[in-house]
Design a protein around this motif. Structure first.
Motif, PDB file in Angstrom:
ATOM      1  N   ALA A 173      40.093  36.631  35.400  1.00 18.45           N
ATOM      2  CA  ALA A 173      38.798  37.215  35.767  1.00 18.45           C
ATOM      3  C   ALA A 173      38.532  37.080  37.263  1.00 18.45           C
ATOM      4  O   ALA A 173      38.015  38.015  37.888  1.00 18.45           O
ATOM      5  CB  ALA A 173      37.675  36.566  34.966  1.00 18.45           C
ATOM      6  N   LEU A 174      38.873  35.958  37.853  1.00 20.08           N
ATOM      7  CA  LEU A 174      38.655  35.784  39.289  1.00 20.08           C
ATOM      8  C   LEU A 174      39.528  36.744  40.099  1.00 20.08           C
ATOM      9  O   LEU A 174      39.067  37.308  41.100  1.00 20.08           O
ATOM     10  CB  LEU A 174      38.897  34.335  39.700  1.00 20.08           C
ATOM     11  CG  LEU A 174      37.829  33.349  39.231  1.00 20.08           C
ATOM     12  CD1 LEU A 174      38.244  31.916  39.533  1.00 20.08           C
ATOM     13  CD2 LEU A 174      36.473  33.668  39.839  1.00 20.08           C
ATOM     14  N   VAL A 175      40.753  36.967  39.659  1.00 19.19           N
ATOM     15  CA  VAL A 175      41.616  37.950  40.335  1.00 19.19           C
ATOM     16  C   VAL A 175      41.012  39.354  40.186  1.00 19.19           C
ATOM     17  O   VAL A 175      40.941  40.113  41.157  1.00 19.19           O
ATOM     18  CB  VAL A 175      43.057  37.895  39.784  1.00 19.19           C
ATOM     19  CG1 VAL A 175      43.885  39.071  40.286  1.00 19.19           C
ATOM     20  CG2 VAL A 175      43.716  36.570  40.158  1.00 19.19           C
ATOM     21  N   LEU A 176      40.574  39.687  38.972  1.00 23.81           N
ATOM     22  CA  LEU A 176      39.946  40.997  38.746  1.00 23.81           C
ATOM     23  C   LEU A 176      38.700  41.163  39.610  1.00 23.81           C
ATOM     24  O   LEU A 176      38.466  42.241  40.158  1.00 23.81           O
ATOM     25  CB  LEU A 176      39.594  41.174  37.271  1.00 23.81           C
ATOM     26  CG  LEU A 176      40.780  41.376  36.326  1.00 23.81           C
ATOM     27  CD1 LEU A 176      40.320  41.294  34.875  1.00 23.81           C
ATOM     28  CD2 LEU A 176      41.479  42.689  36.618  1.00 23.81           C
ATOM     29  N   GLY A 177      37.898  40.112  39.733  1.00 21.42           N
ATOM     30  CA  GLY A 177      36.709  40.170  40.582  1.00 21.42           C
ATOM     31  C   GLY A 177      37.061  40.440  42.031  1.00 21.42           C
ATOM     32  O   GLY A 177      36.396  41.234  42.708  1.00 21.42           O
ATOM     33  N   CYS A 178      38.120  39.782  42.504  1.00 21.10           N
ATOM     34  CA  CYS A 178      38.560  40.012  43.882  1.00 21.10           C
ATOM     35  C   CYS A 178      39.015  41.458  44.072  1.00 21.10           C
ATOM     36  O   CYS A 178      38.702  42.082  45.086  1.00 21.10           O
ATOM     37  CB  CYS A 178      39.696  39.060  44.247  1.00 21.10           C
ATOM     38  SG  CYS A 178      39.193  37.343  44.431  1.00 21.10           S
ATOM     39  N   VAL A 179      39.735  41.994  43.090  1.00 25.52           N
ATOM     40  CA  VAL A 179      40.247  43.362  43.193  1.00 25.52           C
ATOM     41  C   VAL A 179      39.113  44.379  43.065  1.00 25.52           C
ATOM     42  O   VAL A 179      38.950  45.255  43.927  1.00 25.52           O
ATOM     43  CB  VAL A 179      41.334  43.619  42.124  1.00 25.52           C
ATOM     44  CG1 VAL A 179      41.714  45.091  42.064  1.00 25.52           C
ATOM     45  CG2 VAL A 179      42.560  42.755  42.399  1.00 25.52           C
ATOM     46  N   VAL A 180      38.320  44.276  41.995  1.00 25.20           N
ATOM     47  CA  VAL A 180      37.275  45.277  41.739  1.00 25.20           C
ATOM     48  C   VAL A 180      36.172  45.199  42.793  1.00 25.20           C
ATOM     49  O   VAL A 180      35.904  46.167  43.504  1.00 25.20           O
ATOM     50  CB  VAL A 180      36.688  45.117  40.316  1.00 25.20           C
ATOM     51  CG1 VAL A 180      35.462  46.001  40.121  1.00 25.20           C
ATOM     52  CG2 VAL A 180      37.746  45.435  39.264  1.00 25.20           C
ATOM     53  N   ASP A 181      35.520  44.063  42.895  1.00 25.45           N
ATOM     54  CA  ASP A 181      34.391  43.959  43.819  1.00 25.45           C
ATOM     55  C   ASP A 181      34.834  43.875  45.272  1.00 25.45           C
ATOM     56  O   ASP A 181      34.177  44.428  46.148  1.00 25.45           O
ATOM     57  CB  ASP A 181      33.512  42.775  43.430  1.00 25.45           C
ATOM     58  CG  ASP A 181      32.707  43.089  42.189  1.00 25.45           C
ATOM     59  OD1 ASP A 181      31.756  43.873  42.303  1.00 25.45           O
ATOM     60  OD2 ASP A 181      33.038  42.576  41.112  1.00 25.45           O
TER      61      ASP A 181
END
Length: 189
Positions: free
Chosen positions: A63-71
């Protein structure tokens, strides 16, 4: 105590919503620390109670990786402007990453019913993600759409749909029982 009891599931959802409220209210006032503190407390509490701690930690990392990518991607593209943008304006702010961390506590518990329903998980993320941003924007001035409005909302919906479906896939695979060896006649297992 099992985190999957009815009270545990209610706490799982309400705690997540409390983190969201601390995050957007704090960001709207220009500070990120309420989100970070709330997420740390919530995630620690959830992990302490969890019977699936290793999977929850894996989901947290994803989730933290996804947050970095998306946001981070939307910020770097100039399509979203976050209040309290610490540590940088072209990266996902700490309060947004705190939200992603808190969100990672849901797939194995309150949202477990979506683990093996990829289309429903995609739809849930594609609708729920942008609605959370809309609430943060309109109710708290925590985020503003600064890119092409329709395209930004479409990208948010697609990104959140894909991200949530991926989180559910990770949760489903990690929680699947290990395959058992098949015994053949006359062959010991």
């Amino acid at each position: 105590m099992n985190n999957d009891t009815r009270a545990g599931l209610v706490g799982n959802v309400l705690g997540n919503q409390a983190v969201w409220l601390c995050a957007v209210a704090g960001a709207g006032r220009g500070v990120a620390w309420p989100a970070v503190v709330a997420a740390l407390l919530y995630c620690a509490w959830q992990l302490r109670m969890s019977t699936t701690r290793a999977i929850d930690l894996r989901l947290l990392a994803v989730a933290l990786v996804l947050g970095c990518v998306v946001d981070g991607g939307l910020a770097a593209a100039g399509w979203l402007d976050y209040a309290a943008p610490w540590p940088a304006t072209d990266f996902a702010p700490a309060w947004i990453l705190a939200l992603w961390a808190a969100f990672a506590m849901l797939p194995m518990h309150a949202l477990a019913w979506l683990r093996h329903r990829p289309r429903a998980a995609f739809a849930f993320g594609a609708i729920g993600g942008p609605l959370a941003y809309l609430g943060a924007a309109r109710g708290f001035d925590a985020v503003a759409v600064t890119g092409p409005a329709t395209l930004t909302w479409m990208v948010l919906a697609l990104a959140w749909g894909a991200a949530f479906a991926l989180l559910m896939q990770v949760a489903g695979r990690a929680s699947a029982p290990a395959p058992q060896p098949v015994a053949r006649e006359g062959v010991p297992t």
